[in-house]
Design a protein around this motif. Structure first.
Motif, PDB file in Angstrom:
ATOM      1  N   ALA A  49       0.832  -1.208   0.000  1.00 33.72           N
ATOM      2  CA  ALA A  49       0.000   0.000   0.000  1.00 33.72           C
ATOM      3  C   ALA A  49       0.866   1.257   0.000  1.00 33.72           C
ATOM      4  O   ALA A  49       0.565   2.221  -0.708  1.00 33.72           O
ATOM      5  CB  ALA A  49      -0.938  -0.001   1.202  1.00 33.72           C
ATOM      6  N   LYS A  53       0.867   4.157  -2.737  1.00 34.56           N
ATOM      7  CA  LYS A  53       0.617   5.520  -2.267  1.00 34.56           C
ATOM      8  C   LYS A  53       1.679   6.478  -2.789  1.00 34.56           C
ATOM      9  O   LYS A  53       1.356   7.588  -3.226  1.00 34.56           O
ATOM     10  CB  LYS A  53       0.585   5.547  -0.740  1.00 34.56           C
ATOM     11  N   ALA A  75      -3.817   0.816  -3.637  1.00 36.70           N
ATOM     12  CA  ALA A  75      -3.272   0.808  -2.278  1.00 36.70           C
ATOM     13  C   ALA A  75      -4.341   0.380  -1.276  1.00 36.70           C
ATOM     14  O   ALA A  75      -4.073  -0.418  -0.370  1.00 36.70           O
ATOM     15  CB  ALA A  75      -2.722   2.188  -1.923  1.00 36.70           C
TER      16      ALA A  75
END
Length: 143
Positions: A49, A53, A75
């Motif tokens: 994630a 991001k 994400a």
């Protein structure tokens, strides 16, 4: 070598192909297909994630909101365990939706943010902007 034979004009034709290959290799490093056709991400859900991001943040800074939105969604789909990270992902995806005038989606993401942290001021601000854009001013005042 063939590369030495390329003219300056031909380099412009080859460069996009090379960039596509580099991006494919980068994506392949984070994704490994399983035998059942699904995709497994390398690393913990939080690491995966965080990688998505970072990519989303780069696109957002470049004002490429549709691409950023996709990476924020990936994400979130990685199901990170870190609640602060999940809060940020939903808040940032709400910002993308707001820029793209997807007001209903903005409200859904801001609701997810507020379910995690009821004191997130950006979520209230973005929800109010979306409600005003939807001509729901009374709801925006209550927000």
């Amino acid at each position: 070598m063939r590369i030495a034979l390329l003219t300056a004009g031909a380099v412009w034709l080859v460069a996009p192909l090379l960039m596509t290959a580099v991006l494919a290799l980068h994506r392949a490093a984070w994704r490994m297909p399983l035998h059942d056709g699904t995709i497994r991400m390398d690393g913990s859900p939080d690491e995966v994630a965080a990688n998505f991001k970072q990519q989303a943040n780069d696109y957002f800074r470049a004002r490429r909101f549709r691409e950023a939105l996709g990476f924020y969604s990936q994400a979130i789909d990685a199901h990170p365990h870190d609640q602060a990270l999940l809060e940020t992902l939903h808040a940032n995806r709400a910002a993308c939706h707001l820029e793209l005038h997807n007001y209903g989606s903005t409200l859904r993401d801001t609701s997810a943010v507020l379910a995690i942290n009821a004191k997130n001021e950006k979520a209230y601000y973005r929800a109010a902007k979306a409600l005003i854009a939807l001509d729901r001013c009374k709801d925006a005042v209550d927000c």
